[in-house]
Scaffold this motif. Structure first.
Motif, short mmCIF file in Angstrom:
data_model
loop_
_atom_site.label_atom_id
_atom_site.label_comp_id
_atom_site.label_asym_id
_atom_site.label_seq_id
_atom_site.Cartn_x
_atom_site.Cartn_y
_atom_site.Cartn_z
N ALA A 1 0.81 -1.21 0.00
CA ALA A 1 0.00 0.00 0.00
C ALA A 1 0.85 1.27 0.00
O ALA A 1 0.54 2.25 -0.68
CB ALA A 1 -0.90 -0.02 1.24
N TYR B 1 2.64 2.65 -3.73
CA TYR B 1 2.12 3.98 -4.07
C TYR B 1 3.26 4.96 -4.37
O TYR B 1 3.35 5.52 -5.46
CB TYR B 1 1.22 4.54 -2.95
CG TYR B 1 0.57 5.83 -3.41
CD1 TYR B 1 -0.61 5.81 -4.14
CD2 TYR B 1 1.19 7.06 -3.19
CE1 TYR B 1 -1.17 6.99 -4.62
CE2 TYR B 1 0.64 8.24 -3.67
CZ TYR B 1 -0.55 8.19 -4.37
OH TYR B 1 -1.10 9.36 -4.87
N ILE C 1 -2.70 1.43 -9.42
CA ILE C 1 -3.03 2.36 -8.33
C ILE C 1 -4.38 3.00 -8.62
O ILE C 1 -4.61 3.50 -9.73
CB ILE C 1 -1.97 3.48 -8.22
CG1 ILE C 1 -0.59 2.89 -7.93
CG2 ILE C 1 -2.34 4.51 -7.15
CD1 ILE C 1 0.57 3.90 -7.93
N SER D 1 -4.05 4.07 2.45
CA SER D 1 -4.10 3.18 1.29
C SER D 1 -4.05 1.73 1.76
O SER D 1 -3.59 1.44 2.87
CB SER D 1 -2.91 3.47 0.36
OG SER D 1 -1.70 3.35 1.06
N MET E 1 -3.81 -2.53 -0.04
CA MET E 1 -3.70 -3.32 -1.27
C MET E 1 -4.85 -4.32 -1.28
O MET E 1 -5.03 -5.03 -0.28
CB MET E 1 -2.36 -4.04 -1.28
CG MET E 1 -2.03 -4.64 -2.61
SD MET E 1 -0.28 -5.01 -2.77
CE MET E 1 -0.15 -6.37 -1.64
N ILE F 1 -3.45 -1.15 -5.54
CA ILE F 1 -3.31 -0.25 -4.41
C ILE F 1 -4.45 0.75 -4.43
O ILE F 1 -4.66 1.46 -5.43
CB ILE F 1 -1.94 0.45 -4.45
CG1 ILE F 1 -0.89 -0.63 -4.21
CG2 ILE F 1 -1.82 1.55 -3.41
CD1 ILE F 1 0.43 -0.36 -4.77
N GLN G 1 -6.10 3.93 -2.81
CA GLN G 1 -5.92 5.09 -1.93
C GLN G 1 -7.29 5.69 -1.67
O GLN G 1 -7.99 6.05 -2.62
CB GLN G 1 -4.99 6.12 -2.58
CG GLN G 1 -4.63 7.25 -1.64
CD GLN G 1 -4.00 8.44 -2.33
OE1 GLN G 1 -3.94 8.49 -3.56
NE2 GLN G 1 -3.56 9.41 -1.55
#
Ligand SMILES: NC(=O)C1=CN([C@@H]2O[C@H](COP(=O)(O)OP(=O)(O)OC[C@H]3O[C@@H](n4cnc5c(N)ncnc54)[C@H](OP(=O)(O)O)[C@@H]3O)[C@@H](O)[C@H]2O)C=CC1
Ligand SMILES: CC(C)(CO)C(=O)C(=O)O
Length: 306
Positions: A10, A14, A45, A128, A130, A136, A138
């Protein structure tokens, strides 16, 4: 400048991804499952700042032994020892290590494994996680990474890294007071992850119905840290209350998200270490103790690999 990210989850996925996105020389140290994910679907992401699907370079612990200028370490605390062994193949005496883990205890582990001069300070503010597919996610806009030297003789590599990070779609800040900032972030996250896991609620309801508990836990942590000689501002508790009060009602801690996934938590690294300091310095911390007991009971009930 060659950058290695150890921990493509995460946090590392990122920030490393945001650097790769602007063409920086970033490589991700990954294990088999993550490698397959990254090669088959890219580094994905999902973010309020714009989604990204990036084709990224990876290495594994048994691949070629290049040295990197900067290694960002973004594993969980309980994964750190193994990550250090794996990272060591890719460092030399000039490599700078920037850890982004929550907490403080890992700095000693890293300084022992590398050298005092090689270990910088680091922290991040990002919400964030995963997902099960490796993407990922956010969930709120803040994406701030702060790093800086822990002693006066700082490496020019940190400055160089700062310069090349400036265009990234993330706030990446070089701080000359990183140690102090890390203790303050530690206070914040030990308290916030503590109450969000204790009450199993995002911050909104906790602010409304349990603000006295939030104040109490921050105060207990401040007392422990002060007794341990941490560099804290006089208004550290007020600062953490303000940070919490500015968060959206839906904000959760990463520890709470880990708990929701049935995953292991960093309780011993965060609350557990503070309680060790409390015992050493004779500080009472009843609410922090309850928070830690709650996390210990959780850890006994879930079948993650221990
Ligand atoms: N998520 C958040 O919102 C925030 C987290 N933090 C802190 O950041 C740190 C990282 O958390 P987070 O990103 O959420 O954790 P994640 O679990 O999402 O990511 C950790 C990653 O590290 C990888 N990893 C572990 N060991 C190794 C190894 N030896 N070699 C290669 N990869 C490895 C894991 O891969 P594998 O799948 O192979 O195990 C996993 O992808 C924690 O200390 C956390 O407290 C700080 C601020 C916010
Ligand atoms: C509170 C937050 C989201 C801020 O970055 C955090 O550090 C965490 O949940 O681990």
């Amino acid at each position: 400048m060659k950058i290695l990210v150890a921990g493509t989850g995460a946090v590392g996925g990122y920030f490393g991804g945001r650097l790769a996105e602007i063409g920086r020389d970033v490589t991700f140290l990954v294990r088999e499952k993550r490698k397959e994910q990254l090669h088959s679907q890219g580094l994905q992401i999902s973010s309020p700042h714009g989604d990204a699907v990036l084709s990224v370079s990876t290495i594994s612990d048994n691949s070629s032994r290049d040295s990197f200028d900067i290694v960002i370490i973004s594993t969980k605390a309980y994964q750190l020892e193994k990550a250090i062994q794996d990272v060591k193949h890719f460092t030399d005496s000039e490599t700078m290590i920037i850890p982004l883990l929550n907490g403080i205890q890992h700095l000693d582990t890293l300084k022992e494994a590398f050298s005092e001069e090689q270990v910088a300070g680091g922290l991040c503010f990002i919400e964030s996680t995963m997902n099960s597919g490796g993407k990922i996610m956010q969930s709120s806009p803040v994406h701030r990474m702060v790093f800086g030297p822990l002693q006066a003789n700082w490496s020019n590599k940190l400055n160089e890294f700062y310069q090349l990070s400036k265009e990234a779609k993330a706030e990446i800040i070089l701080s000359e007071e990183i140690e102090e900032e890390m203790w303050h972030k530690y206070m914040f996250i030990a308290g916030m992850s503590g109450v969000t896991t204790l009450f199993r609620s995002p911050v909104g309801l906790i602010r409304t119905y349990a603000s006295t508990a939030v104040l109490q836990v921050f105060q207990e942590i401040a007392d422990i840290m002060a007794a341990a000689g941490a560099p804290l501002k006089n208004n550290a508790v007020e600062m953490q209350m303000n940070t919490l009060n500015q968060m959206s009602d839906k904000m959760k801690s990463s520890m709470q998200r880990d708990m929701e996934k049935g995953a292991q938590t960093e309780a011993s690294h965060l609350q557990g270490y503070l309680l060790k300091l409390a015992a050493k310095h004779g500080v009472r911390a009843p609410l922090l103790t309850t928070i830690h007991q709650n996390l210990t009971i959780y850890s006994q009930q879930y079948p993650y690999e221990k």
